[in-house]
Design an enzyme around this catalytic site. Sequence first.
Site, PDB file in Angstrom:
ATOM      1  N   LYS A   9       2.706  24.578  -3.033  1.00 57.59           N
ATOM      2  CA  LYS A   9       1.455  23.913  -2.654  1.00 57.59           C
ATOM      3  C   LYS A   9       1.629  22.404  -2.777  1.00 57.59           C
ATOM      4  CE  LYS A   9      -1.465  27.815  -3.967  1.00 57.59           C
ATOM      5  NZ  LYS A   9      -2.535  28.304  -4.867  1.00 57.59           N
ATOM      6  N   ARG A  48       0.816  -1.210   0.000  1.00 55.56           N
ATOM      7  CA  ARG A  48       0.000   0.000   0.000  1.00 55.56           C
ATOM      8  C   ARG A  48       0.850   1.261   0.000  1.00 55.56           C
ATOM      9  NH1 ARG A  48      -4.011   0.363  -2.396  1.00 55.56           N
ATOM     10  NH2 ARG A  48      -2.852   2.057  -3.333  1.00 55.56           N
ATOM     11  N   GLU A  67       5.880  39.908  -6.279  1.00 51.20           N
ATOM     12  CA  GLU A  67       4.539  39.698  -6.827  1.00 51.20           C
ATOM     13  C   GLU A  67       3.781  41.017  -6.846  1.00 51.20           C
ATOM     14  OE1 GLU A  67       1.658  36.476  -5.320  1.00 51.20           O
ATOM     15  OE2 GLU A  67       0.900  38.337  -4.433  1.00 51.20           O
ATOM     16  N   LYS A  73       5.474  39.010  -1.588  1.00 55.91           N
ATOM     17  CA  LYS A  73       4.107  38.896  -2.087  1.00 55.91           C
ATOM     18  C   LYS A  73       3.290  40.103  -1.641  1.00 55.91           C
ATOM     19  CE  LYS A  73       2.464  34.636  -2.237  1.00 55.91           C
ATOM     20  NZ  LYS A  73       2.686  34.242  -3.653  1.00 55.91           N
ATOM     21  N   ASP A  84       0.238  38.534 -10.820  1.00 59.96           N
ATOM     22  CA  ASP A  84      -0.687  37.602 -10.175  1.00 59.96           C
ATOM     23  C   ASP A  84      -2.128  37.907 -10.542  1.00 59.96           C
ATOM     24  OD1 ASP A  84      -1.255  35.454  -8.348  1.00 59.96           O
ATOM     25  OD2 ASP A  84      -1.971  36.963  -6.933  1.00 59.96           O
TER      26      ASP A  84
END
Length: 293
Positions: free
Chosen positions: A145, A110, A207, A177, A229
């Site tokens: 992510k 598994r 960004e 950002k 963005d």
Amino acid sequence: MSEHQRANQMTGLLGRQAIEQVVDAALAEDAPFGDLTSQTLVPADAAATAHLVAREAGVLAGAEVFELAMTRLDSAVQVISEAVDGERFEAGDRLATVTGPARAVLQSERVALNLVQRMSGIATITAEYVAAVAGTSARVVDTRKTMPGLRALERHAVRCGGGHNHRSSLSEAVMAKDNHLAVLPDVTRALREAAARLPHTTHIEVEVDRLDQIEPVLVSGVVGTIMLDNFSTDDLRTGVAQVAGRALVEASGGITLETIGDVARTGVDIISVGALTHGVRSLDVGLDFEVGS
């Protein structure tokens, strides 16, 4: 790049230590006190032969991961790989053969499948995104992510699909950002001061989410990449023209297989896609045991 060249490029890119850390943790999680079913039902001297078989078409990632997961518990288990990372396969293709003590094979099954299924799912979707930008100069890259603890494996899978990697961690590069910029009264000055404190080899990316933010960032003279963005394709074209080669231009935000081609044709250098690893569907790959082996 041909499939053979891409497969060769994968060799050695994923460190064994990173694989061992993931596999050991997964095996311990799955059987903290051993495999009760196999230990009580399967004779200790039973042997097994099983084949890793594709149930659907895709791109392989995780051949070495699968092998280590299958052999980690018992060195008597052997895995013969019949495909390499980065190689395309069709439904029904045999990707590897496993032989050895049945208890060890059953206990590892598994974990080994979970990892190769997820990695191959990432490689397969990445290959689709890369194909969608063919004929442009845009590079498809991943994001942070990723599933906690699996980043090294998932970034490798992106490379297997023909994609590229963004920064691997917060420690690798400066990436300012919108939330960083929101607290800075003078963006240009802040970027210059930050660059003065950094090693000259450190890459700085910023960004922006509006066209009027581009110039204050670029006039700092220290930015290597500017990320546009959630820009429309029209604004991306305008932004690329405004940057005019003073930095690499990255597009990001909500990019899908249906839209990435149009984004690439705006002239951006990089397209970051969280979907390569975020919420990806594991590929259907199974382990078929030979009856009576």
